[in-house]
Design a protein around this motif. Sequence first.
Motif, PDB file in Angstrom:
ATOM      1  N   ALA A  32       0.823  -1.206   0.000  1.00  0.00           N
ATOM      2  CA  ALA A  32       0.000   0.000   0.000  1.00  0.00           C
ATOM      3  C   ALA A  32       0.857   1.257   0.000  1.00  0.00           C
ATOM      4  O   ALA A  32       1.937   1.283   0.601  1.00  0.00           O
ATOM      5  CB  ALA A  32      -0.908  -0.005   1.219  1.00  0.00           C
ATOM      6  N   PRO A  33       0.412   2.283  -0.679  1.00  0.00           N
ATOM      7  CA  PRO A  33       1.139   3.553  -0.667  1.00  0.00           C
ATOM      8  C   PRO A  33       0.929   4.274   0.665  1.00  0.00           C
ATOM      9  O   PRO A  33      -0.036   4.017   1.379  1.00  0.00           O
ATOM     10  CB  PRO A  33       0.500   4.333  -1.813  1.00  0.00           C
ATOM     11  N   LEU A  41      -5.811  12.375   8.233  1.00  0.00           N
ATOM     12  CA  LEU A  41      -5.793  11.534   9.420  1.00  0.00           C
ATOM     13  C   LEU A  41      -6.780  11.984  10.491  1.00  0.00           C
ATOM     14  O   LEU A  41      -6.910  11.338  11.513  1.00  0.00           O
ATOM     15  CB  LEU A  41      -4.383  11.497  10.017  1.00  0.00           C
TER      16      LEU A  41
ATOM     17  N   LYS B  85      -4.826  -0.639  -1.057  1.00  0.00           N
ATOM     18  CA  LYS B  85      -5.275   0.664  -0.568  1.00  0.00           C
ATOM     19  C   LYS B  85      -4.480   1.089   0.655  1.00  0.00           C
ATOM     20  O   LYS B  85      -4.089   0.260   1.468  1.00  0.00           O
ATOM     21  CB  LYS B  85      -6.770   0.589  -0.206  1.00  0.00           C
ATOM     22  N   GLU B  86      -4.280   2.368   0.784  1.00  0.00           N
ATOM     23  CA  GLU B  86      -3.591   2.894   1.959  1.00  0.00           C
ATOM     24  C   GLU B  86      -4.451   2.658   3.190  1.00  0.00           C
ATOM     25  O   GLU B  86      -5.658   2.897   3.166  1.00  0.00           O
ATOM     26  CB  GLU B  86      -3.346   4.384   1.781  1.00  0.00           C
ATOM     27  N   SER B  87      -3.815   2.147   4.266  1.00  0.00           N
ATOM     28  CA  SER B  87      -4.619   1.926   5.471  1.00  0.00           C
ATOM     29  C   SER B  87      -4.341   3.051   6.459  1.00  0.00           C
ATOM     30  O   SER B  87      -3.230   3.189   6.963  1.00  0.00           O
ATOM     31  CB  SER B  87      -4.344   0.554   6.057  1.00  0.00           C
ATOM     32  N   LEU B  88      -5.348   3.864   6.656  1.00  0.00           N
ATOM     33  CA  LEU B  88      -5.195   5.062   7.485  1.00  0.00           C
ATOM     34  C   LEU B  88      -5.452   4.732   8.948  1.00  0.00           C
ATOM     35  O   LEU B  88      -6.322   3.920   9.260  1.00  0.00           O
ATOM     36  CB  LEU B  88      -6.187   6.123   7.043  1.00  0.00           C
TER      37      LEU B  88
END
Lengths: 120, 363
Positions: A32-33, A41, B85-88
Motif C-alpha cells: 500500500a502507498p 488523518l 489501498k492505503e490503510s489510514l
Amino acid sequence: MFLLYDYDIFWAFLIISSLIPILAFIISGILAPISKGPEKLSSYESGIEPMGDAWLQFRIRYYMFALVFVVFDVETVFLYPWAIGFDILGISVFIEALIFVLILIIGSVYAWRKGALEWS
Amino acid sequence: MIIDTTEVQDINSFFRLESLKEVYGILWVLAPIFTLVLGITISVLAIVWLEREISAGIQQRIGPEYAGPLGVLQALADGTKLLFKESLIPSRGDTRLFNIGPSISVISIIISYLVIPFGYNFVLSDLNIGVFLWISISSIAPIGLLMSGYGSNNKYSFLGGLRAAAQSISYEIPLTLCVLSISLLSNSLSTVDIVDAQSKYGFWGWNLWRQPIGFVVFLISSLAECERLPFDLPEAEEELVAGYQTEYSGIKFGLFYVASYLNLLISSLFVTVLYLGGSNISIPYLFISEFFEITKAYGVFGTTIDIFITLAKTYLFLFLSITARWTLPRLRMDQLLNLGWKFLLPISLGNLLLTTSSQLFSL
C-alpha cells in the motif's frame, strides 16, 4: 482423530488463524502507498472539523443490558452440565433446576417491571 | 570398530527416521487445517459473489459481469484492491486497539470452524464441548468490535461499537438456550454426536421437527448475531455512517468484511448441523441410502457426497439470509432489544422447559 491430543489441534488452528490478519497487515504494509496529511488523518465527522473527543459519557442503558446479560449468561452456563447429565440425574435434579430457573425468571420479571429492559 | 560404525550409522539413521516421522506428524496435523482455511476462503468468495448476484436479481440489475465468467472473480478483485489501498490510522485514535480490533473479530470467528463436521466423522477436531466452543468463542468477537469502535475515537464508531456489543449480548442468550435444548435432546455437546442423533429416520429424524420453536428462534438470533440487514443496527448507514467501520480503510476494512461473511457462513453451517441433520442423506427408505451407508465408512466418494449435502443445506440458508437482507426493512434500536429480551428470551426459556419435560416423560 490425529496423532496429537485433542486440544493441540485447537492451538495449532489458533496460531494459523492468527497468522491470517498478521499476513494481511504485512502484505498490505508492503504494497500500500503511504501519503500522510493532517486533514487525511483527522477522524470523520460528516466533513466538518471534529468537535471534541469521542471518549465521553454514554447512555447508562448499555450497562443495564450488560448486567441483565451477565445474570442470564451465568444461568445458561450452569444449566449446560445439567442438560448433559439429564439422563442420569433424573427427576429430583430436574426439579432443582426448575427452581433455579424460576428464581431467575422472577428476577427477570423484576428487572422488566423496573424498566431495566426499556431502551427509552 | 566396524560394528561400532555400523551401530552409529544405525542410530543415526534411526534418529533421522524419528525426526522425519515427527515432521510428517506435524505436516499431518497442519495439512487439514490449511485445507479447511482454503475451503473457508473459497466459500467466502462464493458467498460474496452470490450476495451480489442475488441482490442484483432482486433489484433487477445485472450485477458483476466483467471479472471472470459471470463475474465470479469479482470478490477476489475487490480483496486485491483493498490490499493495495492505503490503510489510514486516525491521528487521535488508539493505534493498538484500532489494529487489534479487526484481528480479534476475524480470529474468533475462524476458530469456530474447528468443530464443524462437514461429513460423517469428517471434522477437524471432535471436541467433547463442541457447540459450546462455538458459543464461547463467538462471544469474543463483540470485544473486537468494541475495541475498534473505541480505538477509532470517532463518535459514529463509538456508538456503532456499543450497539454491536449490546446487540450481540442480547441475542446470545436465546441462541445459547436453543443450543442447550438441542444438546439436551442428543445428550451431548459434541457436534458429531448431535449429527449422529439425527441420522435415524432420514428426513423425519431432523431436530427441526422436534424443535420447531427453537429452530425459528435460533434462525432469528443467529441472523442478529451476524449483524445482517434486518438487524444491522451497528452499521446503519443512515444514522451512523458505517458504525464501527467508519474510520477503517484498506485491508482492515477487508478483515471486517471477511469476518461478517465468515460469521454468516458459520451460522448457516450450525443451523445445518444442529437442526437439519448435517451431512445425512435425509431421504428415508431410499434404495440408494444403503449404498451410501456402505461407501460412507471408507471411501473418498462417501465423504465427498457428505460434504456436498452439508454445503447444499448450508447454502440454502445463506440464500435465505441474503434474500432477507434485500427484502426486509431495518429495525429500530428499541425494537431490536425488545425483540431480543421480551420475545425471544421468554420463548426460548419456555422451549427449554418444554423440551426437558417431554424428555422427562420419555425417561
